[in-house]
Design a protein around this motif. Structure first.
Motif, PDB file in Angstrom:
ATOM      1  N   GLY A   1      27.161   7.295 -26.967  1.00  0.00           N
ATOM      2  CA  GLY A   1      26.590   8.800 -26.476  1.00  0.00           C
ATOM      3  C   GLY A   1      26.525   9.595 -26.641  1.00  0.00           C
ATOM      4  O   GLY A   1      26.445  10.375 -25.908  1.00  0.00           O
ATOM      5  N   SER A   2      25.556   9.711 -26.976  1.00  0.00           N
ATOM      6  CA  SER A   2      23.926  10.562 -27.451  1.00  0.00           C
ATOM      7  C   SER A   2      22.669   9.376 -27.153  1.00  0.00           C
ATOM      8  O   SER A   2      22.289   8.683 -26.652  1.00  0.00           O
ATOM      9  CB  SER A   2      23.950  11.068 -29.279  1.00  0.00           C
ATOM     10  OG  SER A   2      23.838  10.130 -29.713  1.00  0.00           O
ATOM     11  N   THR A   3      21.576  10.122 -27.242  1.00  0.00           N
ATOM     12  CA  THR A   3      20.035   9.646 -26.810  1.00  0.00           C
ATOM     13  C   THR A   3      19.188   9.810 -28.303  1.00  0.00           C
ATOM     14  O   THR A   3      19.157  11.298 -28.810  1.00  0.00           O
ATOM     15  CB  THR A   3      19.443  10.819 -25.869  1.00  0.00           C
ATOM     16  OG1 THR A   3      20.432  10.682 -25.079  1.00  0.00           O
ATOM     17  CG2 THR A   3      18.392   9.570 -25.543  1.00  0.00           C
ATOM     18  N   ILE A   4      18.787   9.047 -27.990  1.00  0.00           N
ATOM     19  CA  ILE A   4      17.484   8.851 -29.454  1.00  0.00           C
ATOM     20  C   ILE A   4      15.811   9.011 -29.124  1.00  0.00           C
ATOM     21  O   ILE A   4      16.062   8.269 -27.662  1.00  0.00           O
ATOM     22  CB  ILE A   4      17.362   7.893 -30.606  1.00  0.00           C
ATOM     23  CG1 ILE A   4      19.169   7.755 -31.032  1.00  0.00           C
ATOM     24  CG2 ILE A   4      16.727   7.907 -31.650  1.00  0.00           C
ATOM     25  CD1 ILE A   4      18.894   6.470 -31.922  1.00  0.00           C
ATOM     26  N   THR A   5      14.886   9.503 -29.587  1.00  0.00           N
ATOM     27  CA  THR A   5      13.738   9.787 -28.865  1.00  0.00           C
ATOM     28  C   THR A   5      13.553   8.534 -29.801  1.00  0.00           C
ATOM     29  O   THR A   5      13.014   9.590 -30.897  1.00  0.00           O
ATOM     30  CB  THR A   5      13.064  11.408 -29.048  1.00  0.00           C
ATOM     31  OG1 THR A   5      14.046  12.052 -27.721  1.00  0.00           O
ATOM     32  CG2 THR A   5      11.750  11.168 -28.039  1.00  0.00           C
TER      33      THR A   5
ATOM     34  N   ALA B   1      18.922  -1.564 -29.358  1.00  0.00           N
ATOM     35  CA  ALA B   1      18.824  -0.439 -28.673  1.00  0.00           C
ATOM     36  C   ALA B   1      18.042  -0.547 -27.119  1.00  0.00           C
ATOM     37  O   ALA B   1      18.809   0.094 -26.310  1.00  0.00           O
ATOM     38  CB  ALA B   1      19.544   0.828 -29.000  1.00  0.00           C
ATOM     39  N   SER B   2      17.117  -0.618 -27.953  1.00  0.00           N
ATOM     40  CA  SER B   2      15.765  -0.341 -26.671  1.00  0.00           C
ATOM     41  C   SER B   2      14.967  -1.839 -26.583  1.00  0.00           C
ATOM     42  O   SER B   2      14.199  -1.525 -25.454  1.00  0.00           O
ATOM     43  CB  SER B   2      14.648   1.157 -27.538  1.00  0.00           C
ATOM     44  OG  SER B   2      14.380   0.424 -28.304  1.00  0.00           O
ATOM     45  N   GLY B   3      14.813  -2.779 -27.367  1.00  0.00           N
ATOM     46  CA  GLY B   3      14.023  -3.662 -27.618  1.00  0.00           C
ATOM     47  C   GLY B   3      14.984  -5.023 -26.733  1.00  0.00           C
ATOM     48  O   GLY B   3      15.442  -4.554 -26.260  1.00  0.00           O
ATOM     49  N   GLU B   4      13.663  -5.828 -26.025  1.00  0.00           N
ATOM     50  CA  GLU B   4      14.426  -6.419 -24.644  1.00  0.00           C
ATOM     51  C   GLU B   4      14.081  -7.859 -25.885  1.00  0.00           C
ATOM     52  O   GLU B   4      13.244  -8.204 -26.712  1.00  0.00           O
ATOM     53  CB  GLU B   4      13.542  -7.129 -23.953  1.00  0.00           C
ATOM     54  CG  GLU B   4      13.114  -6.220 -22.683  1.00  0.00           C
ATOM     55  CD  GLU B   4      12.130  -6.234 -21.721  1.00  0.00           C
ATOM     56  OE1 GLU B   4      11.492  -6.812 -21.737  1.00  0.00           O
ATOM     57  OE2 GLU B   4      12.100  -5.233 -20.849  1.00  0.00           O
ATOM     58  N   VAL B   5      14.926  -9.354 -25.129  1.00  0.00           N
ATOM     59  CA  VAL B   5      14.756 -10.714 -25.987  1.00  0.00           C
ATOM     60  C   VAL B   5      13.406 -10.941 -26.162  1.00  0.00           C
ATOM     61  O   VAL B   5      12.712 -11.222 -24.477  1.00  0.00           O
ATOM     62  CB  VAL B   5      15.806 -11.207 -25.634  1.00  0.00           C
ATOM     63  CG1 VAL B   5      16.050 -12.525 -26.610  1.00  0.00           C
ATOM     64  CG2 VAL B   5      17.361 -10.623 -25.926  1.00  0.00           C
ATOM     65  N   PRO B   6      12.586 -11.559 -27.297  1.00  0.00           N
ATOM     66  CA  PRO B   6      11.402 -11.867 -27.179  1.00  0.00           C
ATOM     67  C   PRO B   6      11.724 -13.373 -26.706  1.00  0.00           C
ATOM     68  O   PRO B   6      10.994 -13.976 -27.551  1.00  0.00           O
ATOM     69  CB  PRO B   6      10.593 -12.265 -28.738  1.00  0.00           C
ATOM     70  CG  PRO B   6      12.230 -12.180 -29.646  1.00  0.00           C
ATOM     71  CD  PRO B   6      13.473 -11.456 -28.093  1.00  0.00           C
TER      72      PRO B   6
END
Length: 403
Positions: free
Chosen positions: A131-135, A165-170
């Motif tokens: 529900g929020s944003t991390i930089t 939350a941010s990465g792609e499956v390798p």
């Protein structure tokens, strides 16, 4: 023992592109299963695995969990920078610890489009999280070693959550495709629990809760090891002398209960995947180090098993030395690294059988398979190709017993 001369050309085969499984099957346990025992080959379905394993089997699998290790950033100019996590370097090199860090971390990485990324330049990413944003910030601090520092602006959030939350499956490079939503769950075993791998222990991808229930109903025992699979598992052998190949180092974590279970069932150990083989055999050599009084650090160099010795301890003596050391030091878990290189000429000390997928030609893994099967590896792979088995990470399976 004397290290044998290995001609890599003897471990090549032609793998047509259409034989590489680009996507998983709809059902994990619907894959084919090639069974090799005493020189005989049979073709079944993976669901038959409980029937093929003796009731006294100790099945050892790798419970590592794949992290979405591919992080994508964009410079203000629009240039896309891809950062692939390899090994943590600071504030610790221990993967479980760094995944829980809530402060800046440094990783050795592979960097796509690195020429566009200036030294010291900070890249920014905005990550939706609960529900929020991390930089998230990435800073290239050492171009030569490709070390990148990551910081984020929420000290209540661990690095593992940021990556999830941010990465792609390798996905493996040979799949030649972008990851899709399905890969988040399917490029992961159902029993994965210890975050830190950047490649899946793919032999385990076929197991389901139903298969495990049937195994347990038969009385088959289980034990877990953790080996955090590194990207080096995909590195092709380029050295003219195979033993010059720079084997990748991978982190091992093993608890005392597993060591005790193996000691009780040394004649019945079946490994799920080559990563479990590497762990189990590395532990034998760690016990040798303890018995030879060559230090207490769990660190197995790639050719340590091939050092000349007059007498080698039994598997029971080796694992017994590990257990005694753990008790003496009041350790519930031992951790360290291995570069163990298993190729024809090696004699297995612990593993009696292996569940595994079909591997790339001319790779370290095909050398391991040839160590198990001898020259029959060519017949096994030939039959798999002729019978339309699907190859590599999302491919079909095999149960191989050591000759």
């Amino acid at each position: 023992m004397q290290i044998p001369a290995i001609d890599l050309r003897d471990y090549e085969y032609t793998l047509p592109e259409e034989k590489i499984a680009k996507h998983p099957l709809a059902k994990r346990d619907a894959s084919k299963l090639l069974h090799y025992k005493d020189g005989q080959i049979s073709h079944l379905n993976f669901g038959a695995i409980p029937d093929l394993l003796p009731a006294d089997t100790l099945l050892v699998y790798n419970d590592t969990k794949v992290i979405p290790a591919r992080l994508i950033f964009q410079r203000e100019t629009g240039a896309r920078i891809e950062i692939f996590l390899l090994q943590p370097t600071s504030p610790t090199t221990v993967i479980p610890e760094i995944m829980l860090a809530k402060h800046p971390v440094v990783w050795e990485t592979m960097i796509g489009n690195a020429k566009k990324w200036k030294d010291g330049e900070v890249l920014y990413g905005q990550i939706p999280f609960e529900g929020s944003t991390i930089t998230l910030q990435a800073k290239l601090i050492d171009r030569e070693t490709r070390k990148v520092e990551f910081t984020w602006d929420n000290t209540d959030v661990a690095f593992v959550d940021v990556v999830e939350a941010s990465g792609e499956v390798p996905l493996p490079p040979y799949l030649n495709r972008k990851p899709i939503e399905e890969d988040k769950s399917r490029y992961q075993t159902v029993y994965s629990s210890k975050e830190g791998a950047v490649a899946a222990p793919t032999a385990g991808l076929h197991f389901t809760s139903e298969v495990f229930e049937r195994l347990r109903n038969k009385g088959i025992k289980e034990a877990q090891v953790t080996l955090h699979v590194s990207a080096g598992t995909f590195q092709p052998i380029k050295a003219s002398q195979v033993t010059d190949h720079p084997m990748h180092s991978e982190q091992i974590h093993v608890n005392r209960e597993t060591v005790e279970k193996i000691l009780l069932d040394l004649e019945h150990v079946v490994a799920v995947g080559t990563t479990s083989v590497r762990t189990l055999e590395s532990l034998y050599w760690y016990g040798v180090k303890l018995l030879e009084k060559k230090g207490t650090e769990l660190k197995i160099d790639k050719l340590f098993p091939y050092e000349v010795r007059e007498i080698l301890p039994s598997a029971k003596a080796s694992y017994g030395a590990i257990l005694s050391y753990m008790k003496e030091m009041e350790l519930d878990t031992i951790m360290g690294t291995t570069e163990i290189f298993i190729f024809p000429g090696y004699e297995f000390k612990i593993v009696k059988g292996l569940i595994t997928n079909f591997h790339q030609p001319g790779s370290t893994l095909i050398l391991l398979i040839a160590t198990i099967l001898g020259e029959d590896w060519k017949r096994v792979y030939g039959e798999a190709l002729e019978n339309d088995y699907r190859f590599l990470s999302y491919g079909d399976s095999s149960l191989l017993w050591i000759r």
